[in-house]
Design a protein around this motif. Structure first.
Motif, PDB file in Angstrom:
ATOM      1  N   ILE A   1       4.884 -11.000  -1.513  1.00  0.00           N
ATOM      2  CA  ILE A   1       4.744 -10.414  -0.331  1.00  0.00           C
ATOM      3  C   ILE A   1       3.909  -9.136  -0.060  1.00  0.00           C
ATOM      4  N   PHE A   2       4.205  -8.191  -1.065  1.00  0.00           N
ATOM      5  CA  PHE A   2       3.176  -7.018  -1.260  1.00  0.00           C
ATOM      6  C   PHE A   2       1.868  -7.364  -1.217  1.00  0.00           C
ATOM      7  N   LEU A   3       1.547  -8.152  -2.325  1.00  0.00           N
ATOM      8  CA  LEU A   3       0.255  -8.954  -2.511  1.00  0.00           C
ATOM      9  C   LEU A   3      -0.390  -9.481  -1.238  1.00  0.00           C
ATOM     10  N   ALA A   4       0.522 -10.344  -0.677  1.00  0.00           N
ATOM     11  CA  ALA A   4      -0.023 -11.064   0.523  1.00  0.00           C
ATOM     12  C   ALA A   4      -0.289  -9.861   1.574  1.00  0.00           C
ATOM     13  N   SER A   5       0.507  -9.059   1.820  1.00  0.00           N
ATOM     14  CA  SER A   5       0.278  -8.176   2.638  1.00  0.00           C
ATOM     15  C   SER A   5      -0.941  -7.178   2.626  1.00  0.00           C
TER      16      SER A   5
ATOM     17  N   ALA B   1       8.354   7.579   3.245  1.00  0.00           N
ATOM     18  CA  ALA B   1       7.009   7.022   3.402  1.00  0.00           C
ATOM     19  C   ALA B   1       6.721   6.795   4.957  1.00  0.00           C
ATOM     20  N   ILE B   2       7.639   6.314   5.707  1.00  0.00           N
ATOM     21  CA  ILE B   2       7.258   6.223   7.155  1.00  0.00           C
ATOM     22  C   ILE B   2       6.993   7.465   7.893  1.00  0.00           C
ATOM     23  N   LEU B   3       7.766   8.459   7.642  1.00  0.00           N
ATOM     24  CA  LEU B   3       7.664   9.874   8.179  1.00  0.00           C
ATOM     25  C   LEU B   3       6.405  10.633   7.575  1.00  0.00           C
ATOM     26  N   LEU B   4       5.990  10.390   6.280  1.00  0.00           N
ATOM     27  CA  LEU B   4       4.841  10.930   5.787  1.00  0.00           C
ATOM     28  C   LEU B   4       3.469  10.529   6.629  1.00  0.00           C
ATOM     29  N   THR B   5       3.555   9.469   7.229  1.00  0.00           N
ATOM     30  CA  THR B   5       2.316   9.038   7.982  1.00  0.00           C
ATOM     31  C   THR B   5       2.138   9.817   9.143  1.00  0.00           C
ATOM     32  N   TYR B   6       3.407  10.255   9.831  1.00  0.00           N
ATOM     33  CA  TYR B   6       3.416  10.841  10.894  1.00  0.00           C
ATOM     34  C   TYR B   6       3.015  12.188  10.608  1.00  0.00           C
TER      35      TYR B   6
ATOM     36  N   GLY C   1     -15.438  -3.837  10.453  1.00  0.00           N
ATOM     37  CA  GLY C   1     -15.886  -2.700  10.654  1.00  0.00           C
ATOM     38  C   GLY C   1     -15.031  -1.603  11.514  1.00  0.00           C
ATOM     39  N   LYS C   2     -13.505  -1.998  11.503  1.00  0.00           N
ATOM     40  CA  LYS C   2     -12.856  -0.999  12.020  1.00  0.00           C
ATOM     41  C   LYS C   2     -11.379  -1.014  11.327  1.00  0.00           C
ATOM     42  N   ILE C   3     -10.822  -0.004  11.231  1.00  0.00           N
ATOM     43  CA  ILE C   3      -9.625   0.265  10.420  1.00  0.00           C
ATOM     44  C   ILE C   3      -8.631   0.104  11.542  1.00  0.00           C
ATOM     45  N   ASN C   4      -7.521  -0.580  11.387  1.00  0.00           N
ATOM     46  CA  ASN C   4      -6.343  -0.626  12.077  1.00  0.00           C
ATOM     47  C   ASN C   4      -5.194  -0.212  11.338  1.00  0.00           C
ATOM     48  N   HIS C   5      -4.500   0.816  11.789  1.00  0.00           N
ATOM     49  CA  HIS C   5      -3.300   1.481  10.997  1.00  0.00           C
ATOM     50  C   HIS C   5      -2.097   0.475  11.424  1.00  0.00           C
ATOM     51  N   GLY C   6      -2.172  -0.325  12.116  1.00  0.00           N
ATOM     52  CA  GLY C   6      -0.720  -1.178  12.529  1.00  0.00           C
ATOM     53  C   GLY C   6       0.071  -1.660  11.409  1.00  0.00           C
ATOM     54  N   GLY C   7      -0.543  -2.011  10.259  1.00  0.00           N
ATOM     55  CA  GLY C   7      -0.042  -2.858   9.100  1.00  0.00           C
ATOM     56  C   GLY C   7       0.149  -2.112   8.114  1.00  0.00           C
ATOM     57  N   HIS C   8      -0.138  -0.617   8.146  1.00  0.00           N
ATOM     58  CA  HIS C   8       0.092   0.082   6.841  1.00  0.00           C
ATOM     59  C   HIS C   8       1.400   0.341   6.477  1.00  0.00           C
ATOM     60  N   ILE C   9       2.139   0.594   7.398  1.00  0.00           N
ATOM     61  CA  ILE C   9       3.610   1.165   7.080  1.00  0.00           C
ATOM     62  C   ILE C   9       4.238  -0.347   6.177  1.00  0.00           C
ATOM     63  N   LEU C  10       4.003  -1.521   6.749  1.00  0.00           N
ATOM     64  CA  LEU C  10       4.347  -2.554   6.249  1.00  0.00           C
ATOM     65  C   LEU C  10       4.050  -2.676   4.783  1.00  0.00           C
ATOM     66  N   LEU C  11       2.939  -2.372   4.712  1.00  0.00           N
ATOM     67  CA  LEU C  11       2.359  -2.495   3.205  1.00  0.00           C
ATOM     68  C   LEU C  11       2.868  -1.526   2.239  1.00  0.00           C
ATOM     69  N   PHE C  12       3.234  -0.206   2.787  1.00  0.00           N
ATOM     70  CA  PHE C  12       4.070   0.742   2.130  1.00  0.00           C
ATOM     71  C   PHE C  12       5.294   0.358   1.554  1.00  0.00           C
ATOM     72  N   LEU C  13       6.135  -0.350   2.712  1.00  0.00           N
ATOM     73  CA  LEU C  13       7.376  -0.590   2.399  1.00  0.00           C
ATOM     74  C   LEU C  13       7.407  -1.774   1.506  1.00  0.00           C
ATOM     75  N   SER C  14       6.611  -2.732   1.683  1.00  0.00           N
ATOM     76  CA  SER C  14       6.633  -4.035   0.725  1.00  0.00           C
ATOM     77  C   SER C  14       6.486  -3.537  -0.563  1.00  0.00           C
ATOM     78  N   PHE C  15       5.446  -2.530  -0.859  1.00  0.00           N
ATOM     79  CA  PHE C  15       5.495  -1.862  -2.105  1.00  0.00           C
ATOM     80  C   PHE C  15       6.822  -1.330  -2.983  1.00  0.00           C
ATOM     81  N   ILE C  16       7.348  -0.553  -2.033  1.00  0.00           N
ATOM     82  CA  ILE C  16       8.606   0.314  -2.522  1.00  0.00           C
ATOM     83  C   ILE C  16       9.761  -0.844  -2.908  1.00  0.00           C
ATOM     84  N   PHE C  17       9.930  -1.869  -1.835  1.00  0.00           N
ATOM     85  CA  PHE C  17      10.807  -2.760  -1.914  1.00  0.00           C
ATOM     86  C   PHE C  17      10.568  -3.640  -3.366  1.00  0.00           C
TER      87      PHE C  17
ATOM     88  N   SER D   1      -4.093  -7.340   5.124  1.00  0.00           N
ATOM     89  CA  SER D   1      -4.409  -6.203   5.583  1.00  0.00           C
ATOM     90  C   SER D   1      -5.888  -5.729   5.507  1.00  0.00           C
ATOM     91  N   ALA D   2      -6.414  -6.101   4.214  1.00  0.00           N
ATOM     92  CA  ALA D   2      -7.676  -5.885   3.859  1.00  0.00           C
ATOM     93  C   ALA D   2      -8.631  -6.799   4.637  1.00  0.00           C
TER      94      ALA D   2
END
Length: 262
Positions: free
Chosen positions: A51-55, A112-117, A66-82, A59-60
């Motif tokens: 699920i990390f690789l799929a995310s 990881a979540i709060l670091l983004t903020y 042409g535009k970076i959307n940050h909406g899925g970045h936290i999910l990516l970080f969390l899936s890696f940590i898990f 996300s990529a």
């Protein structure tokens, strides 16, 4: 689909060697299958890796136009940590070392979540003197948030619920901007103070609600992670402790320490 012409980011460089439509279908199917697998086999590390690789691939893909959307970045970080959940983390009465490792991983998710903020707040603060020197509008100016709302609504050609009202009453928007900078900049601080977990989690959820109502910017995924990892923090106090919260609030704690009010 045949008209889609992405410019693949590095995680999906292989898309350059396939027909775009076929490559996109592969990514979507991988994402779907990995998501289902992670639901029914989350205890297995290979499912969490999948699920990390799929995310990462998904996300990529979504950010290759042409535009970076940050909406899925936290999910990516969390899936890696898990991926690093310890064995036997799911049993009813885990061993002490397993419980400690699981709590450490949960704490890592909070960080990881709060670091983004904090990163967002940091760049806002750094830009203030630069913009002030150049006689540009900066975040500490009373009209800053109103102008930001106006720019966003013009760019998107949308009308928000509270945007126009705050533009016309910009003096009320000013404390909201100052509060946002404070909240974001010190988010990482709150990660290491359990008494602030629920306060910060709720405040950030309200921040996302406010951005939706004023600028039509929606980060509902972030609200889910904030609810799961901060409102439901296992480190939170069992009862509300106002004095402890005041002691832990950044800057505010210095004021109370100076006058020994707490």
């Amino acid at each position: 689909m045949s008209k889609i012409n992405p410019k693949p980011l590095w995680p999906i460089f292989w898309l350059n060697y396939l027909e775009p439509q076929r490559g996109i279908h592969l990514i979507l199917w991988f994402y779907l299958i990995s998501g289902i697998l992670s639901l029914i086999a989350i205890r297995w590390k290979f499912a969490r890796i999948a699920i990390f690789l799929a995310s990462l691939e998904f996300s990529a893909l979504t950010n290759s136009f042409g535009k970076i959307n940050h909406g899925g970045h936290i999910l990516l970080f969390l899936s890696f940590i898990f991926i690093f959940l310890p064995d036997q983390w799911h049993v009813a009465k885990p061993k002490r070392e397993v419980r400690a490792a699981t709590l450490l991983l949960f704490s890592s998710c909070q960080v990881a979540i709060l670091l983004t903020y904090t990163m967002s707040g940091f760049f806002k603060v750094v830009l203030i003197p630069i913009q002030a020197i150049q006689n540009q509008v900066h975040s500490l100016m009373p009209e800053a948030l109103a102008l930001q709302i106006a720019q966003r609504l013009v760019e998107t050609d949308e009308i928000s619920v509270l945007g126009l009202w705050l533009i016309n009453h910009y003096y009320l928007a000013w404390p909201l901007m100052l509060g946002t900078i404070y909240l974001q900049f010190f988010s990482l601080w709150a990660a290491f103070r359990p008494s602030l977990h629920q306060v910060w989690g709720l405040s950030l959820i309200l921040f996302h609600l406010a951005t939706h109502l004023t600028m039509t910017i929606s980060f509902w995924q972030n609200c889910l992670w904030l609810a799961l990892f901060l409102l439901n923090s296992p480190f939170r106090p069992h009862s509300f402790k106002g004095k402890q919260i005041l002691r832990d609030l950044p800057l505010v704690n210095l004021l109370f320490m100076k006058y020994q009010l707490v």
